[in-house]
Scaffold this active site. Sequence first.
Site, PDB file in Angstrom:
ATOM      1  N   ASP A  48       0.855  -1.193   0.000  1.00 34.14           N
ATOM      2  CA  ASP A  48       0.000   0.000   0.000  1.00 34.14           C
ATOM      3  C   ASP A  48       0.888   1.240   0.000  1.00 34.14           C
ATOM      4  O   ASP A  48       2.057   1.188   0.361  1.00 34.14           O
ATOM      5  CB  ASP A  48      -0.918   0.006   1.226  1.00 34.14           C
ATOM      6  CG  ASP A  48      -1.903   1.166   1.182  1.00 34.14           C
ATOM      7  OD1 ASP A  48      -2.588   1.317   0.154  1.00 34.14           O
ATOM      8  OD2 ASP A  48      -1.983   1.931   2.145  1.00 34.14           O
ATOM      9  N   SER A  49       0.301   2.387  -0.389  1.00 32.08           N
ATOM     10  CA  SER A  49       1.057   3.643  -0.349  1.00 32.08           C
ATOM     11  C   SER A  49       1.293   4.096   1.088  1.00 32.08           C
ATOM     12  O   SER A  49       2.167   4.917   1.333  1.00 32.08           O
ATOM     13  CB  SER A  49       0.285   4.726  -1.100  1.00 32.08           C
ATOM     14  OG  SER A  49      -0.976   4.915  -0.493  1.00 32.08           O
TER      15      SER A  49
ATOM     16  N   CYS B 113      -4.225  -1.025  -2.496  1.00 36.66           N
ATOM     17  CA  CYS B 113      -4.282   0.423  -2.690  1.00 36.66           C
ATOM     18  C   CYS B 113      -5.069   0.649  -3.973  1.00 36.66           C
ATOM     19  O   CYS B 113      -4.700   0.139  -5.035  1.00 36.66           O
ATOM     20  CB  CYS B 113      -2.855   0.960  -2.841  1.00 36.66           C
ATOM     21  SG  CYS B 113      -2.754   2.690  -3.326  1.00 36.66           S
TER      22      CYS B 113
ATOM     23  N   GLU C 280      -6.205  10.621   8.225  1.00 34.36           N
ATOM     24  CA  GLU C 280      -4.862  10.632   8.832  1.00 34.36           C
ATOM     25  C   GLU C 280      -4.836  11.538  10.066  1.00 34.36           C
ATOM     26  O   GLU C 280      -4.098  11.305  11.011  1.00 34.36           O
ATOM     27  CB  GLU C 280      -3.818  11.103   7.812  1.00 34.36           C
ATOM     28  CG  GLU C 280      -3.707  10.242   6.573  1.00 34.36           C
ATOM     29  CD  GLU C 280      -2.610   9.192   6.640  1.00 34.36           C
ATOM     30  OE1 GLU C 280      -1.730   9.282   7.499  1.00 34.36           O
ATOM     31  OE2 GLU C 280      -2.655   8.258   5.814  1.00 34.36           O
TER      32      GLU C 280
ATOM     33  N   CYS D  33     -11.267   3.781  -1.916  1.00 32.34           N
ATOM     34  CA  CYS D  33      -9.975   4.126  -1.319  1.00 32.34           C
ATOM     35  C   CYS D  33      -9.974   3.468   0.054  1.00 32.34           C
ATOM     36  O   CYS D  33     -10.979   3.549   0.777  1.00 32.34           O
ATOM     37  CB  CYS D  33      -9.846   5.643  -1.185  1.00 32.34           C
ATOM     38  SG  CYS D  33      -8.393   6.154  -0.225  1.00 32.34           S
ATOM     39  N   THR D  34      -8.877   2.819   0.391  1.00 31.77           N
ATOM     40  CA  THR D  34      -8.872   2.021   1.627  1.00 31.77           C
ATOM     41  C   THR D  34      -8.960   2.861   2.909  1.00 31.77           C
ATOM     42  O   THR D  34      -9.201   2.313   3.976  1.00 31.77           O
ATOM     43  CB  THR D  34      -7.611   1.134   1.687  1.00 31.77           C
ATOM     44  OG1 THR D  34      -6.481   1.944   1.404  1.00 31.77           O
ATOM     45  CG2 THR D  34      -7.699   0.009   0.680  1.00 31.77           C
ATOM     46  N   HIS D  35      -8.755   4.174   2.797  1.00 34.15           N
ATOM     47  CA  HIS D  35      -8.949   5.016   3.991  1.00 34.15           C
ATOM     48  C   HIS D  35     -10.428   5.265   4.298  1.00 34.15           C
ATOM     49  O   HIS D  35     -10.778   5.554   5.439  1.00 34.15           O
ATOM     50  CB  HIS D  35      -8.316   6.399   3.775  1.00 34.15           C
ATOM     51  CG  HIS D  35      -6.847   6.474   4.017  1.00 34.15           C
ATOM     52  ND1 HIS D  35      -5.933   5.956   3.153  1.00 34.15           N
ATOM     53  CD2 HIS D  35      -6.130   7.035   5.025  1.00 34.15           C
ATOM     54  CE1 HIS D  35      -4.714   6.192   3.613  1.00 34.15           C
ATOM     55  NE2 HIS D  35      -4.807   6.843   4.745  1.00 34.15           N
TER      56      HIS D  35
END
Lengths: 269, 269
Positions: free
Chosen positions: B12-13, B75, B154, B186-188
């Site tokens: 992942d990033s 990602c 974040e 998006c995984t977030h």
Amino acid sequence: MDVREKPIGIFDSGIGGLTVAKEIMELLPKENLVYFGDTARVPYGSKSKETITRFAYQGVDFLMKQDVKMIVIACNTVSATCLEELRQKLPVPVVGVIVPGARAAAKATRKGVIGIIGTERTVSSMAYEKAVRELNGSAKIISKACPLFVPLVEEGWLDNEVAYFTARTYLEPLKKEGIDTLVLGCTHYPLLKPTIKKVMGEEVVLVDSALETAKEVAGILREKSLARESGKPATYRFFVSDNPEKFVKVGERFLQRPIDPIDVVDPEI
Amino acid sequence: MDVREKPIGIFDSGIGGLTVAKEIMELLPKENLVYFGDTARVPYGSKSKETITRFAYQGVDFLMKQDVKMIVIACNTVSATCLEELRQKLPVPVVGVIVPGARAAAKATRKGVIGIIGTERTVSSMAYEKAVRELNGSAKIISKACPLFVPLVEEGWLDNEVAYFTARTYLEPLKKEGIDTLVLGCTHYPLLKPTIKKVMGEEVVLVDSALETAKEVAGILREKSLARESGKPATYRFFVSDNPEKFVKVGERFLQRPIDPIDVVDPEI
């Protein structure tokens, strides 16, 4: 080649440093400029000291290859993290944005209560605190990281509800402490000035390091006899490590003039 | 060494891919995992195709050196940008998150009106649109980039006023189009589910690719006889390219278990 003809190199993690470039263009219209923004690896603000230092070395190496006569670190995060290391390594004068900003804040404050906002890295470095304390040992300083301000500016949301509530959430605690001066310790933040003013009120002075840094550059050029005197128009060149289209689109809002020519380079090589 | 004992590599990033790691841990508790998050260069979402592809090659090269039996690109941005290139280059099976998410959306929609949200790069790639259309040629698809969602997560601002107004600004146009299914591309984004639900209403189905991707991984392991059968407990290792402290702090919120051991590596080398 006459050393005075050489360009000034400006380094930033991305587009924010264009606020500094703009002030240099206005104060020193004869100077040639080369700007490098590390847009492939932006943002730097929440990265570690080691990583930021490594990226900064690569960026200034690229500028040195452009044969610059001076380097401006137009990024608070880099200035706060490794300015001394860069200065020791480089054979040309190196100017950061922290000391000029701190000087302006120490001059502006009436009650000696100063707020400082910036990225996580800038705030945790305590670089502004140290610089202000050298000028005013009794100042009360309250600092606060505002990590969402950079993405807000990059999104172009400068004065909507999201910008307002973000600013209020970050800045209310500083307002309660009674600061009379607020240092915008990140080159993106000046674009949020109207929103920040709405939260802080008209009486709080907002300090923007860009103009102070341009004055510092002018002083050093004068002192070292490096100022360009040619009557030919100054040239501006822009380099980024990624996504020139976005840099031009958002950057022209910062710079208020066309960004051209622009090229993409890889600083890792 | 028995190939089935080898770990699954997850790339992942940054930290978002931990939502995928979590589902794999729950569905496939016997599997050993190695996770690499490129936290020195996160976020990828607004970078160019060339830069993302270069970073992704470096990341999967690192995982291949850990002798993995399979790679999961956890990602959306990378899956949307260069999954086929990675698949052609690598000698092990490679799973992305787009096709599993698209499959779940095509199954969930009742009216055939599907919304897709993700980073700028994911949305401009049209990867979800293509994958959904292969399953349902008549679906109406409305997509929208939401670049502020990642920095919000974040920052840990999951359900305050800023999160709400950000979600409302991005999602109102999709709501007006009458979507009945929304892909969190998006995984977030799954961490913002309660706030997204507040804007979209209870009747819109939110599709989270993580669980679907874990099912895809299980299917491939079974099909290729790669599933681990040992009775010994599974081991999990984590690698990042920067700032392990922040990864652990934010990541444990995603994973809901301790992140240990963790090491820092430089994928550029």
